[in-house]
Write a protein that holds these residues in place. Structure first.
Motif, PDB file in Angstrom:
ATOM      1  N   ASP A  32     -10.326   1.580   6.014  1.00 19.31           N
ATOM      2  CA  ASP A  32      -9.184   2.186   6.842  1.00 19.31           C
ATOM      3  C   ASP A  32      -8.621   2.862   6.528  1.00 19.31           C
ATOM      4  N   SER A  33      -8.369   3.072   5.542  1.00 20.52           N
ATOM      5  CA  SER A  33      -7.522   4.289   4.326  1.00 20.52           C
ATOM      6  C   SER A  33      -8.011   5.519   4.627  1.00 20.52           C
ATOM      7  N   TYR A  34      -9.611   5.685   4.713  1.00 23.91           N
ATOM      8  CA  TYR A  34     -10.006   7.062   5.411  1.00 23.91           C
ATOM      9  C   TYR A  34     -10.992   7.400   6.690  1.00 23.91           C
ATOM     10  N   CYS A  56     -10.726  10.445   8.001  1.00 20.92           N
ATOM     11  CA  CYS A  56     -10.835  11.822   7.233  1.00 20.92           C
ATOM     12  C   CYS A  56     -12.052  12.711   7.750  1.00 20.92           C
ATOM     13  N   GLN A  59      -9.667  -2.068   3.307  1.00 27.76           N
ATOM     14  CA  GLN A  59      -8.581  -1.153   2.590  1.00 27.76           C
ATOM     15  C   GLN A  59      -9.095  -0.316   2.852  1.00 27.76           C
ATOM     16  N   ILE A  60     -10.165   0.282   1.761  1.00 25.46           N
ATOM     17  CA  ILE A  60     -10.629   1.744   1.414  1.00 25.46           C
ATOM     18  C   ILE A  60     -10.875   2.163   2.607  1.00 25.46           C
ATOM     19  N   CYS A 113      -5.454  10.328   4.795  1.00 31.69           N
ATOM     20  CA  CYS A 113      -5.950   9.519   4.273  1.00 31.69           C
ATOM     21  C   CYS A 113      -4.778   9.563   3.552  1.00 31.69           C
ATOM     22  N   GLY A 114      -3.752   9.967   3.457  1.00 30.87           N
ATOM     23  CA  GLY A 114      -2.749   9.707   2.738  1.00 30.87           C
ATOM     24  C   GLY A 114      -2.080  10.935   1.678  1.00 30.87           C
TER      25      GLY A 114
END
Length: 126
Positions: free
Chosen positions: A25-27, A30, A22-23, A101-102
């Motif tokens: 995927d979220s970055y 970047c 999950q980490i 990354c939001g």
């Protein structure tokens, strides 16, 4: 004048295999991250970032839970990169208000010290 780019390697441990994925995927978008991979609950990443941002990657090592959601992290700065011969960030065609990354640089407590995300309109670098 272009800023000097540096390379840092991150080796981290997440609580679970799913959390590591999950980490990652979220970055994945970047601009500072060149490569990110997982194995079980371990996370591996290579960063290419402006030299002025060295403190940011060190902060991830000091505060892995607050920054990336990791249980722990180790950062190594690389002295000599063999490939690629030129370090550069991956940037979107147009700067955005929110980082890939939001995060929102404009509301971040570290923004006063930070250059901001180069994928956003809040980037203060060159």
């Amino acid at each position: 004048m272009r800023e000097k780019m540096i390379c840092a390697l991150l080796f981290g441990k997440a609580e679970t295999k799913e959390k590591a994925k999950q980490i990652a995927d979220s970055y994945k978008n970047c601009p500072y991250i060149h490569m990110m991979a997982t194995k079980e609950n371990r996370l591996f990443a290579s960063f290419f970032l402006p030299e002025k941002q060295w403190w940011w990657i060190e902060y991830i090592e000091k505060k892995p839970e607050e920054t990336f959601g990791l249980e722990n992290a180790e950062v190594t700065f690389v002295e000599d990169v063999q490939y690629p011969t030129q370090l550069k960030m991956r940037l979107p065609q147009e700067p955005q208000k929110i980082s890939p990354c939001g995060s929102n640089c404009n509301t971040c407590s570290a923004y006063e010290k930070c250059l901001g995300c180069p994928a956003t309109i809040f980037y203060k670098g060159t």
